[in-house]
Design an enzyme around this catalytic site. Sequence first.
Site, PDB file in Angstrom:
ATOM      1  N   HIS A   1      18.355 -13.438 -32.867  1.00 23.48           N
ATOM      2  CA  HIS A   1      18.440 -14.564 -31.937  1.00 23.48           C
ATOM      3  C   HIS A   1      19.311 -15.689 -32.499  1.00 23.48           C
ATOM      4  O   HIS A   1      20.242 -16.164 -31.836  1.00 23.48           O
ATOM      5  CB  HIS A   1      17.036 -15.089 -31.647  1.00 23.48           C
ATOM      6  CG  HIS A   1      16.997 -16.292 -30.761  1.00 23.48           C
ATOM      7  ND1 HIS A   1      16.751 -16.225 -29.408  1.00 23.48           N
ATOM      8  CD2 HIS A   1      17.195 -17.616 -31.025  1.00 23.48           C
ATOM      9  CE1 HIS A   1      16.795 -17.438 -28.887  1.00 23.48           C
ATOM     10  NE2 HIS A   1      17.066 -18.293 -29.851  1.00 23.48           N
ATOM     11  N   GLU A   2      19.003 -16.123 -33.694  1.00 29.06           N
ATOM     12  CA  GLU A   2      19.747 -17.245 -34.260  1.00 29.06           C
ATOM     13  C   GLU A   2      21.211 -16.888 -34.495  1.00 29.06           C
ATOM     14  O   GLU A   2      22.086 -17.738 -34.382  1.00 29.06           O
ATOM     15  CB  GLU A   2      19.085 -17.726 -35.556  1.00 29.06           C
ATOM     16  CG  GLU A   2      17.701 -18.322 -35.361  1.00 29.06           C
ATOM     17  CD  GLU A   2      17.675 -19.462 -34.357  1.00 29.06           C
ATOM     18  OE1 GLU A   2      18.684 -20.190 -34.232  1.00 29.06           O
ATOM     19  OE2 GLU A   2      16.642 -19.620 -33.676  1.00 29.06           O
TER      20      GLU A   2
ATOM     21  N   HIS B   1      23.285 -17.714 -31.544  1.00 33.89           N
ATOM     22  CA  HIS B   1      23.778 -19.095 -31.550  1.00 33.89           C
ATOM     23  C   HIS B   1      24.999 -19.212 -32.469  1.00 33.89           C
ATOM     24  O   HIS B   1      25.968 -19.914 -32.145  1.00 33.89           O
ATOM     25  CB  HIS B   1      22.687 -20.047 -32.050  1.00 33.89           C
ATOM     26  CG  HIS B   1      21.565 -20.270 -31.093  1.00 33.89           C
ATOM     27  ND1 HIS B   1      21.761 -20.707 -29.802  1.00 33.89           N
ATOM     28  CD2 HIS B   1      20.220 -20.153 -31.246  1.00 33.89           C
ATOM     29  CE1 HIS B   1      20.589 -20.848 -29.198  1.00 33.89           C
ATOM     30  NE2 HIS B   1      19.644 -20.513 -30.052  1.00 33.89           N
TER      31      HIS B   1
END
Length: 675
Positions: free
Chosen positions: A464-465, A468
Amino acid sequence: MSDNPFLSPSTLVYELPPFAEIREEHYRPAFDRGMADQLAETAAVAANPEPPTFDNTVVALERSGALLRRVSTVFFNQDSSDTTPGVRALDAEISPLLAAHADAIHLDAALFARLDALHRTRHELGLDAESLRLLERRHTAFVRAGARLDAAGQQRLREINAELAADAAAFRRNTHEASLAGAIEVESADALDGLSAAAVAAAAENARALGRGGRWVLSLKNFSQQSELASLTDRDLRRRLLTSSLRRGLDTNGPLAAKMAALRAERAALLGHPTHASYVVADETAGTVGAVGAMLGRLVAPAVANAEREAADLAAAAAADGIDELGAHDWAFYAEKVRAERYDVDTAALRPYFELERVLRDGVFFAANLAYGLTFAERPDLTAHHPDARVFEVFDADGSALGLFIGDFHARESKRGGAWMNELVSQSRLLGTRPVVVNNLNIAHPAPGEAALLSWDEVRTLFHEFGHALHGLFSDVQYPSFAGTEVPRDFVEFPSQVNETWMTRPEVLANYARHHVTGEPLDAAVVGRMLAAENYGQGFRTVEYLAAALLDWAWHTRRPGDPVVEDAEAFEAQALAEAGVAVAAVPPRYRTGYFNHVFSNGYSAGYYAYIWSEVLDAETAQWFGSNGLGVRESGQVFRDRLLSRGGSRDALECVRDVLGRGPEIGPLLARRGLE
């Protein structure tokens, strides 16, 4: 002052901040100088005797504040990832000053007059699409910041903004201290029965790092549920751990949250909105309070029904152990039991197959190569902000240099909980800068000589990170205001949630899910059962999320003149009951006392963004597998039409460019079992 490394651009590759030279005493002088420099720059723009043009006004504003940007990115990264008493004290000092600084620019009448004049004639200026959007967004930002208020309104706005900035810093500080104080210490490893040997060793290492050698310490994660609850056999210890998590911060942050919500409501009214939520969503992709309320409301009933069905299964399993009433502290433990019986999957036994280094290189980086052609080279010659943090140079498919990725994966006492991405340097063709991005996680340090083994949720967080990070790395815009993740709050989680889908893609999972000692791949049958088990527990996960989103909504749909909230805990209970998500055994993912997202990190009235973004994510995950293109070609389309555009185009237009139509909610409902 002359030796202050912030005073000039870094000479390191990609303008990586010179962390080896930065000392705590450099921050305040650099902030003071940076604010003064930018005020002088913007004053010169406002006083320019020439008629306003796009270059002498809008571009000049984009170029202003270089020193302030350099010090701010480094300081706030340290405040969240490696704070100290001095840094926390400076945060309390500087946050109100930065709020006042922003007001001084946005409330400068002469400066706004130039912008306003350009805005009125914007379609006659011959601007390219990105420049036109920048002018429009700059003008909107000034209006939303109060540029059209009268003198009395602007003065009150300044007071509110300064107070809210100070309160947000206090909320961060209180949360950090409450989380540290809430750690659970045990005197015997026997009390940790059920945890893996590696997890027990990590608890001992944690105790040693905290100066409590000879003990075992379970530190609190940022959210309500604690990962150990799924494994600990000691029911009383489970109760202690969850109670400590849920109660933290209520005494200090409860009153502070009530005060901040009231101030935000007053500010919204000043700016012409009935509530803070209305003010926030007016500038997001959702557009209206009604759109958000309708989406959340549609999910509540089926999610609660799913959770109640799950609770019945778990209660039956608990009853077999002589437990009359299933408590919130029992849910994860019995969910794991039921999952193991129903799907023959023991998630704790899977940890040896998810070793951090392998998941990073053979999972996260491998997927980025598969979809986008990226390659990565670790740069031990470059110093990051903490010894734990590692620097990687990122190369594009053609071998050209793209930027730097810094991975700071481990928990420590000086780091706040949770996981997040920061940009230390944003890409901009105007400024000639390329991206330097940071991922922060909170994976427990293994005992010396042991491997860092991840839970399935931690694997998800790593992917997920990095989504980003890709959003920042792929940025290809002219203006820094549009770089990377400078997009609406209810859109920013979309690329990161798309990146999560790579963790279960067969060729990616097979590449990283290998035993950290033997190298044996995770059995395909186990993988199949694990993926089937993924859907089990969607009721719990959806309700805990909705409870937090609706709690945020309750705080931020209050109006000026509403009764003062004297008891934040009572307000919370009433809000959850009225929203239909007061399920006793499913506490909100975040409670008021430690809800940093909405009281200190910019997500106020915006926690709904995760599931709003998931509508887009679920659609895009389907698109990747059904658009007739190969993986690499699909990745290039997604990068070119969406990830690289940052805020330079309307977010939903970018989605339509990828999907060929607007998003629909059906795939999300199917994914979460809410049809």
